[in-house]
Design a protein around this motif. Structure first.
Motif, PDB file in Angstrom:
ATOM      1  N   MET A  68       1.122  -0.753   0.109  1.00 47.38           N
ATOM      2  CA  MET A  68       0.069   0.078   0.166  1.00 47.38           C
ATOM      3  C   MET A  68       1.211   1.198   0.413  1.00 47.38           C
ATOM      4  O   MET A  68       0.691   2.582  -0.635  1.00 47.38           O
ATOM      5  CB  MET A  68      -1.368   0.074   1.371  1.00 47.38           C
ATOM      6  N   LYS A  89      -6.464   6.710 -10.368  1.00 47.04           N
ATOM      7  CA  LYS A  89      -7.126   5.402  -9.955  1.00 47.04           C
ATOM      8  C   LYS A  89      -5.175   4.774 -11.290  1.00 47.04           C
ATOM      9  O   LYS A  89      -5.885   3.531 -10.486  1.00 47.04           O
ATOM     10  CB  LYS A  89      -8.233   5.930 -11.423  1.00 47.04           C
ATOM     11  N   LEU A 120      -3.445   3.832  -8.299  1.00 51.26           N
ATOM     12  CA  LEU A 120      -3.658   2.844  -7.588  1.00 51.26           C
ATOM     13  C   LEU A 120      -4.029   1.550  -8.686  1.00 51.26           C
ATOM     14  O   LEU A 120      -3.570   0.411  -7.429  1.00 51.26           O
ATOM     15  CB  LEU A 120      -5.004   3.158  -6.765  1.00 51.26           C
ATOM     16  N   VAL A 167      -9.383  -2.850  -2.868  1.00 52.00           N
ATOM     17  CA  VAL A 167      -8.884  -2.085  -3.698  1.00 52.00           C
ATOM     18  C   VAL A 167     -10.239  -1.686  -4.822  1.00 52.00           C
ATOM     19  O   VAL A 167      -9.969   0.033  -4.973  1.00 52.00           O
ATOM     20  CB  VAL A 167      -7.633  -2.794  -5.062  1.00 52.00           C
ATOM     21  N   ILE A 183     -11.545   1.146  -2.645  1.00 49.51           N
ATOM     22  CA  ILE A 183     -10.558   3.077  -3.292  1.00 49.51           C
ATOM     23  C   ILE A 183     -10.971   3.275  -4.311  1.00 49.51           C
ATOM     24  O   ILE A 183     -11.115   4.629  -4.983  1.00 49.51           O
ATOM     25  CB  ILE A 183      -8.935   2.767  -2.929  1.00 49.51           C
ATOM     26  N   ILE A 204     -14.429   5.105  -4.649  1.00 51.56           N
ATOM     27  CA  ILE A 204     -13.880   6.245  -4.446  1.00 51.56           C
ATOM     28  C   ILE A 204     -13.330   7.248  -5.271  1.00 51.56           C
ATOM     29  O   ILE A 204     -14.315   8.337  -6.066  1.00 51.56           O
ATOM     30  CB  ILE A 204     -13.577   6.399  -3.529  1.00 51.56           C
ATOM     31  N   ILE A 205     -12.330   7.159  -6.343  1.00 55.05           N
ATOM     32  CA  ILE A 205     -12.019   8.187  -7.109  1.00 55.05           C
ATOM     33  C   ILE A 205     -12.702   7.817  -8.463  1.00 55.05           C
ATOM     34  O   ILE A 205     -12.813   9.073  -9.143  1.00 55.05           O
ATOM     35  CB  ILE A 205     -10.376   7.049  -7.257  1.00 55.05           C
TER      36      ILE A 205
END
Lengths: 286, 271
Positions: free
Chosen positions: A66, A215, A218, A263, A266, A269-270
């Motif tokens: 992470m 994104k 990530l 993931v 996350i 959200i993005i």
């Protein structure tokens, strides 16, 4: 007017089957599996509640992956953004010369990811690599954690450059010219035109490109696999790479399911933030 | 008139050379001898211009098969995606039916789920179906053309539905309507989609890596990382392979630059 009731359904049926089989089923399966012990063949054994997540959050490799991913993001997003914005500013005007530069800036898109990663891997070798010769310093790209991370960041910028450039360039060019000309007539200089008129009009696209690159950062995995294999000492192992390792090397499906669910959250959200911004973008075009 | 000209041009050239550098270096390195790769300081130019790396790669046991596999899977995937997206976009633009909006959002939503995190589930599906080491297995996860459907639908919605109604009234079937009206109208977009689908299948990495085990079934982007020359520190043939694969794309990209730009700039939100 349309008599054949079943017809439209037949036309979209193959696509719906594909969406179910290759997206929704594995997605639900993966989220559900994250609350279970998963057998080697992927079937669910016993319900374990949040245990997979507790294991994950106390796992050092997860924390490190992470942290690596966020470090990558922290370096990649601004560098990517600055270079693309610079390229767009420099080639904003439509001209024959800029057509050539547009083509150049688009070219990285035509190169396959793994080809590009291999080229970078060889260019960034310490001692015998061309990069160290050109900059005149022998940076230990493969042995130093931060240097290795930077080399992956450079690769990431190359891989995303073409597409981001086109998006930003075309929306820059489709801006309404009238306010810019009016401001120039009133004596505004180019800096003022850029910061007071173009940037505000462009901001939804700018934010969109920014979110997409967040994104991408990530989710980065394959370029790292080819270029550094997560090394040295896991210092470039990203979170999706960690998922890949747990799923396919360690066959630890419970852990893989928990990682992917984290993931997913996350990413959701993005992505929803970027979709919200995208709906604001629409009225500036055409 | 805009930014001062001369410094801007210098900066543009500088940025362009940075962007071009890896590509130029790959080209030069494709002529390197094994020795050139371990020379200190690292050379930029090959010590001799010989095509030996290219002949090595051409006579490699697997490389031609890698290329063939990528071309075949690329064409298959792009064709299926084209057919499916035209059919679905046609249904979504010219028919009113129950659940239309929900089904469309169901397709849209797939774009929000990162496909790399579905790898393990999809791998098991393909394994159960017995499709490992097959073309169908390689293309399977690429066949859902969600972004294309959304863009084509937008495109088709601008065609007045009265054209569709009168065509059907005159006895024109769906197939005829699609082939003689829709496809000619969207030829440029369709061409760019085809290229984009082909390129993304051709260049995909993780999924083909997972579902192929036999060397003869590997696609080229996986194959070039496993050519085996790197172990003997002779990277020349690897670079020759990279350049060989890149050149056709370079040509097509330059030729289709305008179409691609047009499609990418409206389609990016779906990528």
């Amino acid at each position: 007017m349309k008599k054949h009731r079943a017809k439209p359904y037949l036309f979209i049926l193959p696509v719906l089957v594909l969406a179910l089989v290759f997206v929704y089923v594995p997605f639900v399966q993966s989220v559900v599996s994250s609350f279970f012990n998963v057998r080697m063949d992927g079937s669910l054994a016993d319900f374990t509640g949040l245990r997979n997540y507790r294991n994950l959050f106390s796992n050092e490799i997860f924390a490190q992956s992470m942290a690596n991913t966020f470090l990558f993001m922290l370096l990649f997003v601004p560098l990517n953004f600055i270079l693309i914005f610079l390229a767009v500013l420099l080639t904003e005007r439509e001209s024959r010369r800029n057509k050539f530069f547009e083509t150049v800036f688009m070219l990285p898109m035509a190169m396959g990811m793994s080809s590009m990663a291999l080229i970078f891997k060889y260019m960034f070798r310490p001692s015998v690599g061309i990069i160290n010769r050109l900059i005149g310093i022998d940076i230990q790209w493969t042995n130093n954690a931060l240097a290795a991370m930077f080399s992956v960041v450079f690769l990431g910028v190359f891989l995303d450059f073409g597409l981001d450039y086109i998006i930003l360039l075309s929306s820059m060019r489709s801006l309404d010219k009238a306010p810019q000309e009016a401001a120039r007539l009133d004596g505004a200089n180019e800096w003022q035109v850029l910061t007071r008129i173009k940037l505000p009009l462009l901001s939804p696209t700018l934010f969109f490109v920014l979110f997409i690159s967040i994104k991408d950062a990530l989710l980065i995995c394959a370029p790292v696999m080819v270029m550094t294999e997560g090394g040295p000492f896991r210092s470039t192992q990203t979170i999706v790479y960690y998922y890949y390792i747990e799923a396919f090397r360690n066959s630890n499906y419970s852990a893989a399911a928990a990682i992917s669910t984290v993931v997913f959250i996350i990413a959701a959200i993005i992505t929803s933030a970027s979709a919200a911004l995208d709906s604001r973008r629409v009225h500036y075009e055409n | 008139m805009r930014i001062r000209r001369a410094p801007a041009l210098v900066l543009t050239c500088l940025l362009a050379s940075v962007i071009l550098f890896p590509l130029i270096y790959a080209f030069l390195a494709s002529f390197f001898t094994a020795g050139d790769f371990s020379t200190i300081p690292a050379p930029l130019m090959p010590s001799s211009w010989s095509l030996r790396n290219y002949t090595t790669i051409a006579s490699n046991r697997y490389f031609p098969a890698y290329v063939a596999n990528s071309v075949i899977t690329g064409l298959l995937s792009a064709t299926v995606r084209m057919v499916l997206s035209v059919l679905s976009a046609y249904a979504f633009s010219f028919f009113r039916f129950k659940g239309r909006r929900i089904l469309l959002s169901l397709i849209l939503l797939t774009l929000f789920i990162p496909s790399d995190l579905l790898l393990s589930g999809n791998y098991m599906t393909i394994q159960h179906l017995g499709l490992l080491d097959s073309y169908l297995g390689i293309i399977s996860t690429s066949l859902l053309p969600a972004s294309q459907i959304l863009m084509l639908r937008q495109y088709y919605c601008s065609i007045p539905s009265s054209i569709h109604d009168s065509a059907l009234m005159d006895g024109c079937g769906d197939g005829r309507f699609i082939i003689s009206i829709l496809i000619p109208l969207s030829r440029a977009v369709a061409g760019a989609f085809f290229l984009q689908s082909f390129t993304s299948m051709f260049n995909s990495y993780l999924w083909p890596l997972l579902v192929t085990n036999r060397p003869s079934m590997r696609t080229v982007q996986i194959g070039i990382t496993m050519l085996g020359y790197a172990e003997s520190l002779n990277y020349g043939p690897v670079f020759a392979a990279i350049v060989t694969v890149f050149i056709p794309f370079l040509i097509v990209f330059i030729l289709m630059r305008r179409h691609l730009m047009a499609v990418l700039k409206q389609g990016y939100m779906f990528m």
